[in-house]
Motif scaffolding. Sequence first.
Motif, PDB file in Angstrom:
ATOM      1  N   ALA A  84      -5.360   9.752  -5.157  1.00  0.00           N
ATOM      2  CA  ALA A  84      -5.117   9.040  -6.418  1.00  0.00           C
ATOM      3  C   ALA A  84      -5.223   7.543  -6.123  1.00  0.00           C
ATOM      4  CB  ALA A  84      -3.735   9.382  -6.948  1.00  0.00           C
ATOM      5  N   GLY A  86      -5.660   3.283  -7.874  1.00  0.00           N
ATOM      6  CA  GLY A  86      -5.771   2.346  -8.976  1.00  0.00           C
ATOM      7  C   GLY A  86      -7.169   1.755  -8.947  1.00  0.00           C
ATOM      8  N   GLU A 165       1.153  -2.787  -6.009  1.00  0.00           N
ATOM      9  CA  GLU A 165       0.806  -4.132  -5.539  1.00  0.00           C
ATOM     10  C   GLU A 165       1.197  -5.191  -6.575  1.00  0.00           C
ATOM     11  OE1 GLU A 165      -1.459  -1.501  -5.788  1.00  0.00           O
ATOM     12  OE2 GLU A 165      -0.925  -0.951  -3.721  1.00  0.00           O
ATOM     13  N   ASN A 207      -4.949   4.719 -12.740  1.00  0.00           N
ATOM     14  CA  ASN A 207      -4.499   3.565 -13.542  1.00  0.00           C
ATOM     15  C   ASN A 207      -5.350   2.355 -13.178  1.00  0.00           C
ATOM     16  OD1 ASN A 207      -2.746   3.992 -10.943  1.00  0.00           O
ATOM     17  ND2 ASN A 207      -2.774   1.792 -11.309  1.00  0.00           N
TER      18      ASN A 207
END
Length: 248
Positions: A84, A86, A165, A207
């Motif tokens: 998974a 971002g 982050e 995301n």
Amino acid sequence: MTTLALVAGTGALELFPVEQERAIETDWGRPSAALARVDLGRAQAWLLARHGRPHRIPPHRIDYRANMAALATAGARHVIAINAVGSIDPELRPGDLVLPDQLIDYTWGRRHTFSDSADEPLEHIEFAEPFAGPTRRALRAAAAAVGVDLYDGGCYGATQGPRLETAAEIRRLAADGCTLVGMTAMPEAALAREAGMDYASLCVVANPAAGVGADAISIEAIHRVLDEAMGRVRRLLAAVRPDLLSEH
Ligand code: HPA
């Protein structure tokens, strides 16, 4: 002999019914979970739940060495890792499936090599192209065969976690050339290579990374996106042809 392994990350534990379990102890410790034999459709695989079963081990506490040693001990030669991530590149949308071709490692303090003492053989693996082998090509062929959209290429920035982050950290990763950010592909990919296994990372965009999307990142939204994407991941994996792996 089953030579394919599937390392299942967040949201990917229930992808395939488990046929048989094999508990393995390695010289490097115990893997995150027993290996589970699964039938993908065309190929058989050893599935390893990276975060444990149930999901409980945070990314920086995973014993990647024990995990890769266990898969190699079970006879795996090819690893499909589901990660998974971002998205840093705004073209990549939540739910997209991506096959990165590069990575940058920002993790620290993880046990990242089997060449770790004067008693072990010192090995400097070649790693210029971390994901360039037949496993990656078999995933591309499978996606084309079943018409699942798979974005080809990108650079995975591996961060330490478990926190997400800051926006400035993501700007730095973008400036470095990263298009994706995740917490688990390293040191996993390098250890797989040290153990003689060909490794491909199948990234599921969960995301937009920090500061990339308009809204704050929501963990509930991440789980919704991953749940939706797993149907496509399953269809893709079901089409992986074992004969395309045999060249490694
Ligand atoms: N950052 C790091 N790892 C991740 C993310 C993220 O935004 N989303 C899913 N895994």
